[in-house]
Design a protein around this motif. Structure first.
Motif, short mmCIF file in Angstrom:
data_model
loop_
_atom_site.label_atom_id
_atom_site.label_comp_id
_atom_site.label_asym_id
_atom_site.label_seq_id
_atom_site.Cartn_x
_atom_site.Cartn_y
_atom_site.Cartn_z
N VAL A 59 -12.74 -35.25 51.34
CA VAL A 59 -12.64 -36.54 50.70
C VAL A 59 -11.24 -37.11 51.06
N GLU A 60 -11.47 -38.01 52.05
CA GLU A 60 -10.14 -38.65 52.68
C GLU A 60 -9.95 -40.16 52.27
N GLY A 61 -8.60 -40.73 52.13
CA GLY A 61 -8.32 -41.88 52.28
C GLY A 61 -7.35 -42.47 51.08
N PRO A 62 -6.95 -43.58 51.30
CA PRO A 62 -5.89 -43.91 50.20
C PRO A 62 -6.30 -44.09 48.75
N ASP A 63 -7.55 -43.97 48.42
CA ASP A 63 -7.91 -43.76 46.93
C ASP A 63 -8.54 -42.49 46.72
N ALA A 64 -8.14 -41.55 47.64
CA ALA A 64 -8.74 -40.23 47.35
C ALA A 64 -8.51 -39.76 46.04
N ALA A 65 -7.30 -39.72 45.69
CA ALA A 65 -6.86 -38.98 44.41
C ALA A 65 -7.59 -39.64 43.21
N THR A 66 -7.35 -41.11 43.15
CA THR A 66 -8.20 -41.92 42.12
C THR A 66 -9.53 -41.85 42.10
N PHE A 67 -10.15 -41.95 43.08
CA PHE A 67 -11.66 -41.53 43.33
C PHE A 67 -12.07 -40.00 42.67
N LEU A 68 -11.33 -38.95 43.01
CA LEU A 68 -11.69 -37.83 42.56
C LEU A 68 -11.48 -37.45 40.97
#
Length: 370
Positions: A59-68
């Motif tokens: 899972v990669e990208g600027p929103d990765a942490a929020t998404f997870l």
């Protein structure tokens, strides 16, 4: 029904005389000789496991942490780069789709590792839940192999196959941490986690290089008593360590709170993760059943599905059970009604019509000496 898939190490297992079994759609080594010898080797020296049937989803990208934080029940955003975290992915009803480990490999980069049989389901769920987030979800399971060295000799074995400069990285790595390094000349992601109750490491590597890495680890471990280990001893080891297995202790019909996984569910985070509302209600109401450890007072072992009894009335069901090779008595995990979950409670397991005495004891059954 399609034939089970084979890992890139299948030829190595066959050459070592493995007995194979279908596990999660994969043709996996059950044991190579004696599952008891393999269990004892992991406790005393080391065992080498092929875990390439596990999933790997990036899972990669600027929103990765929020998404997870929206997709999983745990708080991934607070995890530091280089660390790992155990969590669960739930459905809207709070049922457990899978338990998994997530590694933070960068500010915007995570590796999610689901169980073998659930890997496609988890990858699909993550891809579906990624809608609206600036992230890329990549299922790398088919291209990635995973080898585990588990046991007290794990550090000494790895020291034989890493450069002098990497020895400190191996010995100083914290539990539930990971880093890139080179092992036997092969670039790997090295993690210090495990599912046996012992010290040990997992090595993530592209499929093409897995056989070379396996052979190098086998050679390096020979003088330390390392032997290949199959799924049979992996199950007895994890049971002694009180670790849940999906399909036994965990399922869509269950929830984290009854499985003693309440602490990994984060209600402090802002994100409205999938299943949050249902889990808040379950927590408020209290669990209808509780996962407990049972110690056999006799010699006969309970098995998954056997009834747990109190004064002739069923009060629960065994999820996993067998004789403990390390402790010398039968152990089991079972879901029981909360009134019978207190440590020291005397219960029986119905062994095909015959009651066998057990008592509730604290999990885990076995804890390694530090």
């Amino acid at each position: 029904m399609s034939d089970p898939k084979k890992t890139s190490l299948h030829a190595q297992h066959a050459e070592l005389g493995a007995s194979f079994t279908d596990f999660g759609g994969w043709d996996m080594p059950l044991k190579y000789g004696s599952e008891l010898a393999e269990h004892k080797a992991v406790r005393a020296t080391a065992g080498l496991f092929d875990l390439s049937h596990m999933g790997e989803v990036w899972v990669e990208g600027p929103d990765a942490a929020t998404f997870l934080n929206t997709a999983l029940a745990g708080n991934m955003a607070v995890m530091k780069v280089g660390k790992a975290k155990y969590s669960v992915i739930c459905n809207e009803a709070g049922g457990i789709i899978d338990d998994l480990i997530t590694y933070r490999r960068g500010d915007e980069k995570f590796l999610v590792v689901p169980n073998a049989g659930n890997a496609p389901v988890v990858a699909a769920a993550l891809a579906e839940r990624a809608a609206g987030f600036d992230v890329t979800v990549t299922d790398a399971s088919a291209e990635t192999s995973l080898i585990a060295v588990q046991g007290p000799a794990a550090v000494a074995i790895l020291h034989k196959v890493v450069d002098e400069s990497a020895k400190a990285l191996v010995s100083d790595m914290n539990y539930y941490a990971a880093d890139e390094t080179t092992v036997a000349g092969i670039d790997v992601l090295l993690a210090r986690t495990g599912y046996t109750g012992e010290d040990g490491f997992e090595l993530y590597v592209p499929n093409a290089q897995a056989p070379e890495l396996w052979d190098a680890l086998m050679a390096a471990g020979a003088e330390h008593g390392l032997i290949p280990a199959g799924l049979a001893c992996r199950d007895s080891l994890r049971l002694e360590a009180g670790m849940p297995l999906y399909g036994n202790e965990l399922s869509l019909e269950g929830n984290p709170f009854e499985a003693n996984l309440g602490p990994i569910v984060s209600f402090k985070k802002e994100e409205n993760f999938v299943g949050r509302e249902a889990l808040e209600a379950i927590k408020a109401e209290g669990a209808k059943r509780v996962l407990v450890g049972l110690k056999g007072l006799g010699r006969r072992a309970g098995r998954g599905g056997y009834p747990v009894m109190k004064d002739g009335v069923q009060v629960g069901t065994v999820t996993s059970g067998q004789p403990s090779p390390t402790l010398g008595y039968p152990v089991a995990m079972a879901y029981v009604e909360p009134a019978f979950a207190e440590i020291g409670t005397a219960l029986d397991i119905d062994l095909r019509g015959k009651p066998e005495a057990f008592e509730v004891i604290a999990l885990p059954f076995y804890t390694r000496a530090k």
